[in-house]
Design a protein around this motif. Structure first.
Motif, short mmCIF file in Angstrom:
data_model
loop_
_atom_site.label_atom_id
_atom_site.label_comp_id
_atom_site.label_asym_id
_atom_site.label_seq_id
_atom_site.Cartn_x
_atom_site.Cartn_y
_atom_site.Cartn_z
N LEU A 308 20.32 10.58 -14.63
CA LEU A 308 21.30 10.26 -13.60
C LEU A 308 22.06 8.98 -13.94
O LEU A 308 23.23 8.83 -13.59
CB LEU A 308 20.61 10.12 -12.24
N GLU A 309 21.40 8.06 -14.63
CA GLU A 309 22.07 6.82 -15.01
C GLU A 309 23.14 7.06 -16.08
O GLU A 309 23.99 6.19 -16.32
CB GLU A 309 21.04 5.81 -15.51
N MET A 310 23.11 8.22 -16.71
CA MET A 310 24.14 8.56 -17.70
C MET A 310 25.40 9.09 -17.03
O MET A 310 26.41 9.31 -17.71
CB MET A 310 23.61 9.63 -18.67
N VAL A 365 20.52 5.35 -22.84
CA VAL A 365 21.25 5.07 -21.60
C VAL A 365 21.91 3.70 -21.66
O VAL A 365 23.08 3.53 -21.28
CB VAL A 365 20.30 5.18 -20.39
N ARG A 366 21.18 2.69 -22.13
CA ARG A 366 21.75 1.34 -22.22
C ARG A 366 22.97 1.31 -23.15
O ARG A 366 23.98 0.67 -22.84
CB ARG A 366 20.70 0.35 -22.74
N ALA A 367 22.87 2.02 -24.26
CA ALA A 367 23.99 2.03 -25.21
C ALA A 367 25.23 2.68 -24.59
O ALA A 367 26.37 2.25 -24.85
CB ALA A 367 23.59 2.76 -26.48
N LEU A 368 25.04 3.71 -23.78
CA LEU A 368 26.17 4.41 -23.17
C LEU A 368 26.75 3.63 -22.00
O LEU A 368 27.91 3.86 -21.60
CB LEU A 368 25.74 5.80 -22.71
N PRO A 371 30.28 -1.47 -21.81
CA PRO A 371 31.74 -1.25 -21.69
C PRO A 371 32.40 -1.18 -23.07
O PRO A 371 31.87 -1.68 -24.06
CB PRO A 371 32.20 -2.50 -20.92
N GLY A 372 33.53 -0.51 -23.09
CA GLY A 372 34.26 -0.39 -24.35
C GLY A 372 34.98 0.93 -24.45
O GLY A 372 34.65 1.90 -23.75
N ALA A 373 36.00 0.97 -25.31
CA ALA A 373 36.82 2.18 -25.44
C ALA A 373 36.26 3.16 -26.46
O ALA A 373 36.87 4.20 -26.70
CB ALA A 373 38.24 1.79 -25.84
N ASP A 374 35.13 2.84 -27.06
CA ASP A 374 34.57 3.69 -28.10
C ASP A 374 33.45 4.60 -27.58
O ASP A 374 32.55 4.99 -28.33
CB ASP A 374 34.02 2.83 -29.23
N LEU A 375 33.49 4.94 -26.29
CA LEU A 375 32.39 5.71 -25.69
C LEU A 375 32.16 7.02 -26.42
O LEU A 375 31.01 7.38 -26.74
CB LEU A 375 32.69 5.98 -24.21
N ARG A 378 30.04 6.85 -29.43
CA ARG A 378 28.65 6.44 -29.28
C ARG A 378 27.70 7.63 -29.15
O ARG A 378 26.52 7.53 -29.50
CB ARG A 378 28.50 5.55 -28.04
N PHE A 379 28.20 8.72 -28.63
CA PHE A 379 27.32 9.88 -28.41
C PHE A 379 26.73 10.41 -29.72
O PHE A 379 25.50 10.61 -29.80
CB PHE A 379 28.06 10.98 -27.65
N PRO A 380 27.53 10.67 -30.76
CA PRO A 380 26.91 11.15 -32.00
C PRO A 380 25.96 10.13 -32.61
O PRO A 380 24.93 10.51 -33.19
CB PRO A 380 28.11 11.43 -32.92
N LYS A 381 26.26 8.85 -32.47
CA LYS A 381 25.38 7.82 -33.01
C LYS A 381 24.04 7.82 -32.28
O LYS A 381 22.97 7.77 -32.91
CB LYS A 381 26.05 6.45 -32.89
#
Length: 706
Positions: A308-310, A365-368, A371-375, A378-381
């Motif tokens: 849910l935090e995602m 979850v913390r990585a996602l 803030p930032g425009a590169d969201l 981040r998912f594949p990483k």
């Protein structure tokens, strides 16, 4: 089920069909009258013409409509039986994956079916509940299972839709028949349900009870969930724009033109509006999907909370990639699948590996959340990091053990398939039928395995000379073995018998040793064979004994894959599901349901497994709980042999377990296996979203296009 209840159940089905012969023609007449009334009260010329067309089309097809409806209903009821009905499965109205493949016409037909079912269900709610309880009681059920009633609304409406689709009539006319005919159909079914219920009561059938389910603390009831969903959807899309099946379909196929541009062809803001609507729809799908996942108690609570935090990250992604959840190769979708699939391996927070898994999810979850425009990047990483962490958590020796198990099972199935062909060739011999049953069973059983094993070994090591071929020697043995086992023939030529016996026994022992055949079973066969040889030798030469009039006829060939002891060990065979070389044993262990509360009715679970075994067995990826030594352990089917005769399971700690199809069926019969998930948690959640859209479509007033 006792005979009296079976008779009452079958009598109800026959009576239902008999009543249908009366009410179906009356329903067609009422439909015709209702169409005529709608034609008279139409407010516009186009509406009046539409109902004129529907009425005149019905007039020329009324006999065919009645006969086809009756035939379709009869087909359903004639194939129903107490056992089949009790184990009937609930099929979803429409799955998420199916929706993407549908055409617009198919979507509209699905929506029409939903609306008809809703109208009819509201008309017969009380009567159907009473009939269902009695029908369940006639099937021997103690708790009500609505899906076990073959006369439920969705079955009858489905038969109607099926019969109408077979007619060569205009789709718009057919849609108006369904719309206008829903109310009179509900009236007809209500009368039939009342009469059938009275008949069952007169037969002495006691109704099944409705189970009272305790709602877990912290989890809203289904009614509360639906109310919450409606409020959420209305807040996002407006009171008149529920997330309908058509909207969801347009989103999935990439056609976000949900507004009618034909009315404003020069509106440059149309694309902007469409994008906004697409983003809104995608956001709503994500919200409903996560809500379903959060309510899925197969996942442990800490994992559900982190998922849910995602939500903020997934909603942000939906604005730029509104179809990411539908693309199973999308990194965000794969990440959700990876987390939920791994979570299914754990039944308790105390399970081995869960303490290591939870920080991995927390890190994602913390990585996602940063803030930032590169969201999107981040998912594949994060997916790669998660997969690496999970791979590192499995001990190397267990990875090697799994590889060895797969190689072994492939070889076992290959040999068994070849042994089946060898056995067929042996059974086709003219001298096979006259041999004693013990010899016949030996030849199409162990000896066919010996020949198959030798052929596989020689195929893997080409260059073997013909005279050195073990497979050829094992095949050349057949004439002497079959001849020497027949008393009537062998006793007439004792010199030949004495000459061949040593070679026959030596070759037999060599062949059985090559497959590590159990020594005790081999000795039992040799004792029987030598007894035949001794009897033939002692028989007077000048007295030809009469041929056996009724030679032993062996039972049908066993299709259970046979394994050597080493193969069973290397493949981690579950020995209590299929004891090596032993017939099925009756277990003394308690049934699964006595050791762990099941979240679903066992009849439903058993029916799902039985149905899957009739098609292609349980699919790879299925999670199950297996009862071993009184304890339930969670396993996932990670590999199945090409012909579906062998399965490999993997536990949360990387342990492997294999079993045969027969072993799997035996666990089912012993109530020692429970299906936890046939497919992924995300798939199930999206199917629920599609079903909610299906239900929302039924709430929309009127039929599209009318």
């Amino acid at each position: 089920m006792d005979d009296s209840r079976t008779q009452a159940f079958n009598a109800s089905l026959r009576d239902a069909l008999s009543q249908a012969r009366d009410w179906i023609p009356r329903w067609v007449s009422k439909l015709h009258s209702a169409l005529n009334e709608r034609e008279v009260s139409a407010k516009s010329l186009s509406e009046r013409q539409a109902f004129v067309q529907a009425r005149t089309t019905l007039e020329s097809n009324r006999d065919r409509v009645a006969s086809r409806f009756l035939a379709a209903l009869g087909e359903v009821l004639e194939t129903a039986s107490p056992d089949a009905a009790a184990g009937s499965r609930r099929f979803p109205s429409v799955s998420f994956d199916e929706l993407e493949l549908m055409g617009d016409d198919q979507v509209q037909e699905t929506v029409e079916l939903a609306r008809v079912q809703q109208v009819v269900s509201m008309a017969v709610e009380e009567e159907l509940a009473m009939l269902t309880a009695l029908m369940n009681g006639a099937q021997g059920l103690t708790a009500v299972n609505p899906e076990a009633n073959p006369l439920r609304v969705d079955v009858i409406v489905g038969a109607l839709v099926k019969s109408l689709k077979g007619l060569q009539v205009d789709a718009a006319a057919r849609a108006r028949w369904l719309q206008v005919g829903a109310i009179p159909l509900g009236d007809a079914l209500r009368e039939m349900y009342v009469l059938l219920a009275r008949q069952l009561e007169r037969s002495g059938v006691k109704p099944a009870g409705y189970a009272v389910t305790q709602v877990p603390v912290g989890r809203p009831s289904m009614a509360a969930q639906k109310e919450e969903e409606s409020v959420s959807v209305q807040e996002v899309m407006g009171d008149d724009n529920l997330l309908t099946l058509d909207h969801l379909h347009q989103l999935l196929v990439g056609n976000l033109n949900l507004n009618d541009r034909s009315q404003n062809p020069g509106n440059p803001s149309g694309s902007t509006q469409d994008n906004a609507m697409g983003s809104t729809l995608a956001s709503e799908v994500v919200t409903l999907m996560l809500r379903r996942i959060a309510a899925d108690e197969r996942l442990l609570a800490p994992v559900r909370h982190m998922l849910l935090e995602m939500k903020p990250a997934l909603l942000q992604l939906a604005r730029s990639q509104p179809r990411f959840f539908a693309d199973k190769e999308n990194p965000a979708r794969r990440l959700l699948d990876a987390i939920t699939a791994r979570s299914l391996a754990f039944t308790s927070e105390r399970d081995s590996g869960f303490k290591a898994f939870l920080p991995q999810v927390h890190a994602v979850v913390r990585a996602l959340q940063e803030p930032g425009a590169d969201l999107a990047a981040r998912f594949p990483k994060q997916l790669d990091l998660l997969e690496r962490s999970q791979a590192a958590s499995v001990a190397p020796e267990r990875v090697q053990a799994r590889g060895l198990a797969v190689q072994t099972l492939v070889r076992v199935e290959q040999r068994n398939l070849l042994a089946e062909r060898v056995a067929t060739d042996i059974r086709s011999r003219s001298d096979f039928r006259k041999a004693p049953g013990v010899v016949q069973r030996f030849l199409y059983g162990p000896w066919s395995q010996v020949v198959a094993q030798a052929r596989l070994v020689e195929a893997a090591a080409p260059g073997t000379q013909l005279g050195q071929s073990a497979a050829q020697r094992y095949t050349d043995l057949l004439p002497d073995l079959l001849w020497s086992s027949q008393l009537a023939l062998a006793s007439l030529n004792r010199p030949r018998l004495v000459k061949i016996i040593p070679g026959v026994l030596r070759t037999l022992r060599e062949g059985l040793d090559s497959i590590d055949y159990p020594r005790e079973k081999a000795e039992a066969f040799f004792q029987a064979l030598m007894g035949m040889h001794e009897a033939a030798y002692k028989t007077q030469r000048n007295t030809a004994p009469a041929a056996e009039e009724n030679p032993s006829v062996p039972p049908d060939m066993d299709d259970e894959p046979w394994m050597q002891r080493r193969e069973a060990r290397d493949s981690c065979l579950m020995d209590d599901a299929f004891p090596m070389g032993a017939p099925p044993q009756t277990t003394t262990q308690p049934a699964f349901v006595e050791t762990q509360r099941m979240s679903r009715d066992w009849a439903d679970v058993k029916a799902e497994i039985s149905s899957a075994q009739r098609t292609s067995d349980l699919p790879v990826g299925t999670w199950v709980d297996i009862l071993q030594d009184g304890q339930a352990a969670r396993w996932q089917i990670t590999w199945a042999s090409p012909h579906g005769t062998l399965f490999l399971f993997t536990g949360s700690d990387g342990r492997s377990l294999s079993m045969t199809k027969r072993g799997l069926e035996r666990l089912l019969e012993q109530d020692r296996l429970r299906v936890v998930a046939h497919h992924g948690v995300v798939d199930a959640a999206l199917d629920d979203v599609a079903r909610q859209a299906w239900l929302n479509s039924a709430k929309v007033t009127g039929f599209a296009g009318l």
